[in-house]
Scaffold this motif. Structure first.
Motif, short mmCIF file in Angstrom:
data_model
loop_
_atom_site.label_atom_id
_atom_site.label_comp_id
_atom_site.label_asym_id
_atom_site.label_seq_id
_atom_site.Cartn_x
_atom_site.Cartn_y
_atom_site.Cartn_z
N UNK A 1 -23.79 14.63 -15.75
CA UNK A 1 -22.90 15.22 -14.76
C UNK A 1 -22.08 14.16 -14.07
N UNK A 2 -21.98 14.21 -12.76
CA UNK A 2 -21.17 13.26 -12.03
C UNK A 2 -22.04 12.46 -11.07
N UNK A 3 -21.48 11.36 -10.62
CA UNK A 3 -22.16 10.51 -9.65
C UNK A 3 -21.34 10.51 -8.37
N UNK A 4 -21.91 10.95 -7.29
CA UNK A 4 -21.21 11.05 -6.02
C UNK A 4 -22.06 10.37 -4.95
N UNK A 5 -21.60 9.18 -4.50
CA UNK A 5 -22.32 8.42 -3.48
C UNK A 5 -23.76 8.14 -3.91
N UNK A 6 -23.93 7.82 -5.19
CA UNK A 6 -25.25 7.48 -5.70
C UNK A 6 -26.11 8.66 -6.07
N UNK A 7 -25.63 9.86 -5.85
CA UNK A 7 -26.40 11.06 -6.19
C UNK A 7 -25.90 11.63 -7.51
N UNK A 8 -26.84 11.86 -8.44
CA UNK A 8 -26.47 12.42 -9.74
C UNK A 8 -26.16 13.90 -9.58
N UNK A 9 -24.98 14.30 -10.00
CA UNK A 9 -24.57 15.70 -10.00
C UNK A 9 -24.81 16.28 -11.39
N UNK A 10 -25.40 17.44 -11.44
CA UNK A 10 -25.70 18.08 -12.71
C UNK A 10 -24.69 19.17 -13.02
N UNK A 11 -24.42 19.35 -14.31
CA UNK A 11 -23.53 20.44 -14.71
C UNK A 11 -24.30 21.77 -14.63
N UNK A 12 -23.59 22.90 -14.55
CA UNK A 12 -24.28 24.20 -14.55
C UNK A 12 -25.14 24.40 -15.79
N UNK A 13 -24.66 23.92 -16.94
CA UNK A 13 -25.43 24.10 -18.18
C UNK A 13 -26.71 23.28 -18.15
N UNK A 14 -26.63 22.07 -17.60
CA UNK A 14 -27.81 21.22 -17.49
C UNK A 14 -28.87 21.89 -16.63
N UNK A 15 -28.45 22.44 -15.50
CA UNK A 15 -29.42 23.08 -14.62
C UNK A 15 -29.92 24.40 -15.20
N UNK A 16 -29.07 25.11 -15.93
CA UNK A 16 -29.51 26.33 -16.59
C UNK A 16 -30.61 26.01 -17.61
N UNK A 17 -30.37 24.99 -18.44
CA UNK A 17 -31.31 24.64 -19.49
C UNK A 17 -32.64 24.16 -18.92
N UNK A 18 -32.58 23.27 -17.92
CA UNK A 18 -33.80 22.66 -17.42
C UNK A 18 -34.47 23.48 -16.32
N UNK B 1 -22.64 20.76 -10.09
CA UNK B 1 -21.18 20.63 -10.04
C UNK B 1 -20.61 20.97 -11.41
N UNK B 2 -19.53 21.71 -11.43
CA UNK B 2 -19.00 22.20 -12.71
C UNK B 2 -18.02 21.24 -13.38
N UNK B 3 -17.97 19.99 -12.95
CA UNK B 3 -17.16 18.93 -13.57
C UNK B 3 -15.67 18.99 -13.24
N UNK B 4 -15.16 20.11 -12.88
CA UNK B 4 -13.71 20.21 -12.68
C UNK B 4 -13.29 19.37 -11.49
N UNK B 5 -12.25 18.63 -11.68
CA UNK B 5 -11.71 17.81 -10.61
C UNK B 5 -12.21 16.39 -10.59
N UNK B 6 -13.19 16.05 -11.45
CA UNK B 6 -13.71 14.68 -11.50
C UNK B 6 -13.14 13.99 -12.73
N UNK B 7 -12.96 12.71 -12.62
CA UNK B 7 -12.29 12.01 -13.70
C UNK B 7 -13.11 10.91 -14.32
N UNK B 8 -13.41 9.87 -13.59
CA UNK B 8 -13.96 8.69 -14.25
C UNK B 8 -15.44 8.46 -14.00
N UNK B 9 -15.98 9.01 -12.91
CA UNK B 9 -17.35 8.66 -12.56
C UNK B 9 -18.34 9.70 -13.07
#
Length: 636
Positions: free
Chosen positions: A174-191, A161-169
């Protein structure tokens, strides 16, 4: 001069025909000297100012009270950083010795020199991998569209997930959505793309050939910058040590002109004075100063050993640490101005995106750069800066091991280029273990355990050997003879008491607050942590191990052995015969209890300076000062 064959393959030519003009200018013809004062200063600055100034200090500052953190930070600089820096550079310059032979001053502590060499050897191996990451990033940034800008790539997962549109969680990853960790594009590119990382340390996978190639490129660059020693390094650093400041300034100007930059800078600087009551804040300041300036690794002793004997070491020991600290502070503006912009663009709070360490350099900051107009240009600029910041430290680390070996076995000086090549190949094997699919786990284990405690104990041993066994009075007298300036009471107070106490506190803090090594929130298994502790113990045990060995092979009773092993060897002192003769005469006229710090008059100081510290003239000037000691003495 024009060489008729490559120096790597004709070592006799390389050494026997070493630039004769340069050799004639050297004060120490056997070991050589820096080509000039600026060669040394820039090398010293390049060693002290590294990647950690960009990826560690800004995060520590905001986490430990913002602007309030500067109080413990500069306090530790004054109480520990500068005194240690001055002590190591003085002792190296005075004896023209590297981190092994310098312990002729007190042979029982030579194990600390071996520990420095071992730690520097291992760290140089995996540090090369860290400076190879920017090479790969630079190559991949030479496109109109940065590959980590979105989630539309083959290496991305459904959790991208590219972070846009998320605010506090949002977390650092990255982000947390229903208990699932969302990774940024850069995080997934690096790893996922760059490291191709496995799920755990148990699975090392195969060699990532792209990273292996970048590591080889880094080793080739390093070798051809250092194979001729400090003469060549001193010229290379005119670019590698200065250009990062130009790029930092350019990134600073770009950063502060972005929307949201002011919010990021305020987040970085807003003081929280309540944090000053926490012991951990002061401990973090001490640890950052200690690891940033680099005492205990042997690099400072090595670099200063190539100085001319009368070089003003006090000036160097004040200017370079202060420059280092202000660079760290300035780097915070570069980092947080862009993080403020990132927060402004994505709606994610700054505290959620601010990270430290490699994650800041290779995940968070590239993510922010991807949001800029002309993003590839700024990415190339940033990663080129990281590469130059890192490679200077690598120069010094490898030269430290090479110089230690050649000082211990001077008969091999003619094989310097071959020995340097052999060491680079051996260190490259350590690098190879860190460029597999599970190599990041190996790198984390080595970085977490290998040097964290050893270099602190080395510095404690140095304080004991130089200031307590040899004696701070003798040390001050020797430094005064060398630099032809008084050494004040402040230095002696720090060397004897303040700095050792701070070092012990750093050591205890490192032990108490030490946590098991982890990566991306996952702890390593017990066996992996055991391997890490074993890597630490090897260097730690070298110190008492060598002392026990030396006592065992020295003849006499136990008290006689202790005395002989603690006393300076007969060949301790200035390397050149003319300086040694002057020193012997000076010692006979100036015993340690007649130090300036213990009450010599100001008129004596002036007469000594006028006499230019010539032993006979200075002695006559001292005898002429019959008046009682003045109350105005030199403090620094």
């Amino acid at each position: 001069m024009v060489r008729t064959c490559p120096p790597v393959f004709c070592p006799q030519y390389d050494c026997a025909n070493e630039d004769n003009a340069e050799k004639q200018q050297d004060e120490n013809a056997e070991r050589g000297n820096w080509g000039g004062k600026w060669d040394y200063l820039l090398s010293l600055a390049g060693y002290a100012i590294g990647i950690g100034n960009v990826w560690r200090f800004p995060y520590l500052c905001y986490r430990n009270g913002g602007g309030a953190f500067l109080i413990p930070y500069f306090s530790m600089l004054l109480l520990c950083g500068i005194p240690l820096f001055f002590m190591e550079t003085c002792i190296g310059q005075f004896s023209s010795s590297s981190c092994l032979t310098v312990f002729k001053i007190s042979p029982i502590f030579k194990g600390a020199g071996f520990a420095s060499c071992l730690v520097t050897f291992v760290v140089s191996g995996y540090y090369n991998v860290i400076i190879s990451y920017p090479i790969y990033y630079m190559y991949l940034s030479l496109t109109p569209h940065l590959p980590w800008m979105d989630c539309n790539n083959t290496w991305n997962t459904p959790n991208c997930d590219n972070l846009r549109g998320f605010e506090s969680n949002t977390t650092a990853r990255g982000t947390v959505d229903n208990g699932t960790v969302k990774n940024t594009p850069t995080d997934e590119f690096f790893h996922n793309f760059m490291l191709q990382i496995t799920d755990s340390v148990e699975d090392q996978g195969t060699v990532v050939w792209q990273l292996a190639l970048c590591s080889c490129i880094a080793w080739v660059i390093v070798y051809f910058c250092i194979f001729r020693g400090v003469k060549l390094v001193g010229k290379v650093v005119y670019f590698t040590a200065t250009f990062p400041f130009v790029m930092l300034f350019v990134l600073f100007v770009r950063g502060v002109t972005l929307p949201g930059a002011v919010d990021g800078i305020l987040f970085y600087l807003t003081p929280n004075f309540s944090k000053l009551g926490e012991f951990k804040v002061w401990a973090d300041a001490a640890v950052q100063i200690f690891y940033s300036l680099g005492p205990g690794w042997g690099g400072l002793i090595m670099m200063s050993s190539f100085n001319r004997f009368r070089n003003d070491a006090k000036f160097d020991a004040i200017v370079v640490p202060v420059l280092n600290c202000f660079t760290s502070f300035f780097a915070g503006f570069v980092v947080f101005s862009v993080l403020g912009f990132m927060s402004h663009q994505t709606g994610v709070p700054i505290e959620k995106v601010a990270t430290g360490g490699p994650s800041l350099a290779f995940v968070t900051y590239p993510e922010a750069l991807a949001l800029l107009p002309a993003a590839p240009f700024w990415a190339v600029l940033f990663f080129f800066m990281l590469f130059l910041l890192g490679i200077d430290s690598e120069f010094v680390q490898i030269e430290t091991v090479v110089s230690a070996l050649l000082d211990e076995f001077p008969q091999y000086r003619k094989r310097k280029s071959i020995i340097t090549l052999g060491l680079c190949v051996c260190m490259g094997l350590i690098s190879l273990a860190c460029v597999t699919q599970g190599g990041m786990y190996v790198l984390q284990i080595l970085d977490w355990y290998c040097a964290s405690m050893s270099v602190i104990l080395v510095c404690i041993c140095e304080c004991l050997a130089f200031c307590w066994i040899y004696g701070s009075g003798k040390l001050c007298r020797d430094v005064e003879f060398m630099v032809q300036k008084p050494v004040g009471f402040w230095w002696r107070l720090c060397w004897n008491f303040v700095t050792p106490i701070v070092l012990v506190l750093i050591f205890v803090t490192t032990m108490v607050f030490n946590t098991p090594v982890s990566y991306r929130g996952v702890d390593f298994p017990p066996w992996a942590q055991g391997v890490g502790w074993l890597s630490a113990l090897v260097s730690l045990l070298l110190m008492p191990g060598y002392a026990i060995y030396l006592l065992a092979v020295t003849p006499g009773s136990l008290s006689e052995r202790l005395q002989k092993c603690c006393r300076p060897t007969d060949d301790w002192g200035p390397a050149l015969p003319e300086h040694r003769r002057e020193w012997d005469e000076y010692k006979s006229k100036h015993p340690p209890h007649l130090l300036l710090a213990e009450g010599a008059s100001l008129s004596t100081v002036l007469r000594r300076r006028k006499a230019n510290y010539n032993p006979s003239e200075a002695a006559a000037a001292t005898e002429a000062a019959a008046a009682p000691p003045a109350t105005v003495d030199s403090v620094l």
